[in-house]
Write a protein that holds these residues in place. Structure first.
Motif, mmCIF file in Angstrom:
data_model
loop_
_atom_site.group_PDB
_atom_site.id
_atom_site.type_symbol
_atom_site.label_atom_id
_atom_site.label_comp_id
_atom_site.label_asym_id
_atom_site.label_seq_id
_atom_site.Cartn_x
_atom_site.Cartn_y
_atom_site.Cartn_z
ATOM 1 N N PRO A 111 0.759 -1.127 0.044
ATOM 2 C CA PRO A 111 0.062 -0.032 0.073
ATOM 3 C C PRO A 111 0.828 1.193 0.111
ATOM 4 O O PRO A 111 0.467 2.099 -0.766
ATOM 5 C CB PRO A 111 -0.822 0.003 1.326
ATOM 6 N N ILE A 112 2.158 1.311 0.664
ATOM 7 C CA ILE A 112 2.829 2.474 0.763
ATOM 8 C C ILE A 112 3.467 2.641 -0.631
ATOM 9 O O ILE A 112 3.535 3.837 -1.030
ATOM 10 C CB ILE A 112 3.784 2.276 1.877
ATOM 11 N N LEU A 113 3.830 1.649 -0.996
ATOM 12 C CA LEU A 113 4.611 1.711 -2.548
ATOM 13 C C LEU A 113 3.580 2.144 -3.558
ATOM 14 O O LEU A 113 3.972 3.309 -4.374
ATOM 15 C CB LEU A 113 5.147 0.262 -2.895
ATOM 16 N N VAL A 114 2.489 1.674 -3.476
ATOM 17 C CA VAL A 114 1.600 2.117 -4.301
ATOM 18 C C VAL A 114 1.338 3.399 -4.285
ATOM 19 O O VAL A 114 1.031 4.457 -5.214
ATOM 20 C CB VAL A 114 0.241 1.432 -4.332
ATOM 21 N N VAL A 115 0.993 4.157 -2.835
ATOM 22 C CA VAL A 115 0.799 5.547 -2.846
ATOM 23 C C VAL A 115 1.843 6.352 -3.309
ATOM 24 O O VAL A 115 1.673 7.326 -3.862
ATOM 25 C CB VAL A 115 0.421 5.876 -0.967
ATOM 26 N N PHE A 116 3.189 6.128 -3.064
ATOM 27 C CA PHE A 116 4.297 6.609 -3.482
ATOM 28 C C PHE A 116 4.259 6.693 -4.817
ATOM 29 O O PHE A 116 4.696 7.869 -5.250
ATOM 30 C CB PHE A 116 5.552 6.003 -2.956
ATOM 31 N N VAL A 117 4.072 5.764 -5.707
ATOM 32 C CA VAL A 117 4.065 5.896 -7.205
ATOM 33 C C VAL A 117 2.940 6.855 -7.515
ATOM 34 O O VAL A 117 3.092 7.625 -8.541
ATOM 35 C CB VAL A 117 3.801 4.419 -7.762
ATOM 36 N N VAL A 118 1.705 6.528 -7.115
ATOM 37 C CA VAL A 118 0.773 7.288 -7.715
ATOM 38 C C VAL A 118 0.693 8.983 -7.154
ATOM 39 O O VAL A 118 0.312 9.503 -7.956
ATOM 40 C CB VAL A 118 -0.651 6.786 -6.604
ATOM 41 N N SER A 119 1.374 9.175 -6.171
ATOM 42 C CA SER A 119 1.596 10.577 -5.857
ATOM 43 C C SER A 119 2.343 11.506 -7.010
ATOM 44 O O SER A 119 2.268 12.560 -6.958
ATOM 45 C CB SER A 119 2.647 10.753 -4.539
ATOM 46 N N PHE A 120 2.972 10.799 -7.998
ATOM 47 C CA PHE A 120 3.766 11.222 -9.026
ATOM 48 C C PHE A 120 2.813 11.570 -10.434
ATOM 49 O O PHE A 120 3.413 11.854 -11.210
ATOM 50 C CB PHE A 120 4.882 10.738 -9.334
ATOM 51 N N ASP A 121 1.560 11.123 -10.315
ATOM 52 C CA ASP A 121 0.736 11.006 -11.309
ATOM 53 C C ASP A 121 0.242 12.525 -11.940
ATOM 54 O O ASP A 121 0.251 13.242 -10.898
ATOM 55 C CB ASP A 121 -0.480 10.081 -10.998
ATOM 56 N N SER A 131 1.475 9.786 -16.659
ATOM 57 C CA SER A 131 2.910 10.088 -16.682
ATOM 58 C C SER A 131 3.404 10.826 -15.344
ATOM 59 O O SER A 131 2.505 10.703 -14.367
ATOM 60 C CB SER A 131 2.647 11.598 -17.505
ATOM 61 N N TRP A 132 4.592 11.159 -15.415
ATOM 62 C CA TRP A 132 5.453 11.511 -13.890
ATOM 63 C C TRP A 132 5.637 12.833 -13.726
ATOM 64 O O TRP A 132 6.115 13.614 -14.747
ATOM 65 C CB TRP A 132 6.576 10.818 -13.835
ATOM 66 N N SER A 133 5.295 13.470 -12.564
ATOM 67 C CA SER A 133 5.640 14.820 -12.230
ATOM 68 C C SER A 133 5.523 15.160 -10.722
ATOM 69 O O SER A 133 4.865 14.246 -9.904
ATOM 70 C CB SER A 133 4.607 15.668 -12.943
ATOM 71 N N PHE A 134 6.176 16.194 -10.265
ATOM 72 C CA PHE A 134 6.187 16.563 -8.801
ATOM 73 C C PHE A 134 5.232 17.736 -8.769
ATOM 74 O O PHE A 134 5.096 18.262 -7.671
ATOM 75 C CB PHE A 134 7.589 17.105 -8.685
ATOM 76 N N GLY A 135 4.273 17.841 -9.687
ATOM 77 C CA GLY A 135 3.124 18.824 -9.376
ATOM 78 C C GLY A 135 2.174 18.593 -8.431
ATOM 79 O O GLY A 135 1.868 19.508 -7.682
ATOM 80 N N SER A 136 1.911 17.449 -7.800
ATOM 81 C CA SER A 136 1.154 17.117 -6.715
ATOM 82 C C SER A 136 1.782 17.728 -5.476
ATOM 83 O O SER A 136 1.138 18.148 -4.475
ATOM 84 C CB SER A 136 0.756 15.855 -6.538
#
Length: 258
Positions: A20-30, A41-46
Motif C-alpha cells: 500500500p505504501i509503495l502504491v501511494v508513493f508511485v501514485v503521488s507522481f501521477d 505520466s510522472w511529475s512533482f506537481g502534486s
C-alpha cells in the motif's frame, strides 16, 4: 533449500505489508486529476500543490501545536501516575491502573462519542482545550505504559544511596530518577505526539473549523476530490514519521526507548 524458502516467504510478507505504501508513493507522481494506478505520466506537481494548499498548511501547523501540547501534558501526567502506581501502595491501586489503561480496550468511535458528550456541555467543542483534553484520553495510557516500564527498571538502591548522603527527595528525583527514566519519557512523548498528530476518529467529533487538524482536513478534502495531491501529502507524512523514528534512534536508541 528450506532456508531459501523461508527467506522468500519473508520477502513476500514484507512486500505484502509495504505494497500500500509503495502504491501511494508511485501514485503521488501521477499527473491526472484522479487517483489511478499505474501513473499515466510522472511529475512533482502534486507535491507543489500540497505546499501551496493553504488549508493543508494551516491545519498541519495546528496539528503540530496540538501534538506538542498533548505530548508535554501526557508525559507530565504519565510520570505522576506511573510514580503513584509503581512507588506507592494504596487501596484501589489496581483499579486505578485498570482505568488508566482502559482506553486500550475501547474502540475509538465509542471513546469519541463519550468524549463529545462530556465536552459539549462545557463548551469545549471546536476549541484547542477540548481537542487537547480529548487526545489526552488516548495518549496518557501509552505514556503511563512506557514510563512505568522505565521506573520498574530503575535500581532503587541508587536513589536510596543519594538520600542516605543527604539529598532531598526532589533532588533525587531531578538528578537521578529523571535521567534514568529518560528513554521512557522520550518514547512516551514521541508516541503521544504521533498519536495526537494522526488521530482522526475522535477529532472528527470534536473539531469543526477553528481547530481543524490535518487528518480532519484530509477527510474533508476527500469528500469533494480524490487526486494525487492526497497521495503526495501521505508520502510527506510517512517521511516525517520515519524522520521522527530516526531521531529517537539517534537520541536514545529505539529499543532502549521502547
Amino acid at each position: 533449500m528450506q532456508r531459501v524458502l523461508w527467506s522468500g516467504l519473508i520477502v513476500l510478507l514484507y512486500l505484502f505489508l509495504l505494497a500500500p505504501i509503495l502504491v501511494v508513493f508511485v501514485v503521488s507522481f501521477d499527473t491526472r486529476n484522479y487517483l489511478a494506478f499505474p501513473p499515466e505520466s510522472w511529475s512533482f506537481g502534486s507535491y507543489a500543490k500540497v505546499f501551496r494548499n493553504a488549508a493543508f498548511i494551516s491545519s498541519f501547523g495546528r496539528s503540530v501545536v496540538i501534538g506538542l501540547a498533548v505530548s508535554l501534558a501526557a508525559v507530565t501526567m504519565g510520570t505522576l501516575l506511573s510514580l503513584a502506581l509503581v512507588r506507592w501502595k494504596f487501596r484501589g491501586r489496581e483499579a486505578i491502573s485498570f482505568l488508566v489503561l482502559a482506553p486500550f480496550l475501547v474502540p475509538h468511535i465509542v471513546l469519541a462519542v463519550g468524549i463529545m458528550l462530556v465536552l459539549a456541555p462545557l463548551g469545549l467543542l471546536d476549541s484547542y482545550r477540548g481537542i487537547i483534553l480529548a487526545h489526552l484520553g488516548i495518549t496518557v495510557p501509552y505514556t503511563v505504559r512506557t514510563i512505568t516500564m522505565s521506573l520498574m527498571a530503575v535500581d532503587r538502591r541508587v536513589e536510596e544511596a543519594a538520600m542516605v548522603h543527604g539529598a532531598a527527595p526532589l533532588t533525587v528525583f531531578r538528578r537521578i530518577t529523571l535521567p534514568l527514566i529518560r528513554p521512557g519519557l522520550i518514547a512516551g512523548g514521541v508516541i503521544a505526539f504521533l498519536i495526537s498528530f494522526d488521530e482522526a476518529t475522535i477529532s472528527l467529533f470534536i473539531v469543526s473549523v477553528k481547530t481543524s487538524t490535518l487528518p480532519t482536513e484530509i477527510y474533508n478534502y476527500l469528500e469533494i476530490s480524490t487526486d494525487p495531491q492526497i497521495a503526495a501529502l501521505s508520502v510527506i507524512l510517512i517521511l516525517i514519521s520515519i524522520a521522527v523514528v530516526i531521531a529517537v534512534e539517534r537520541l536514545v536508541g529505539l529499543r532502549k526507548a521502547l
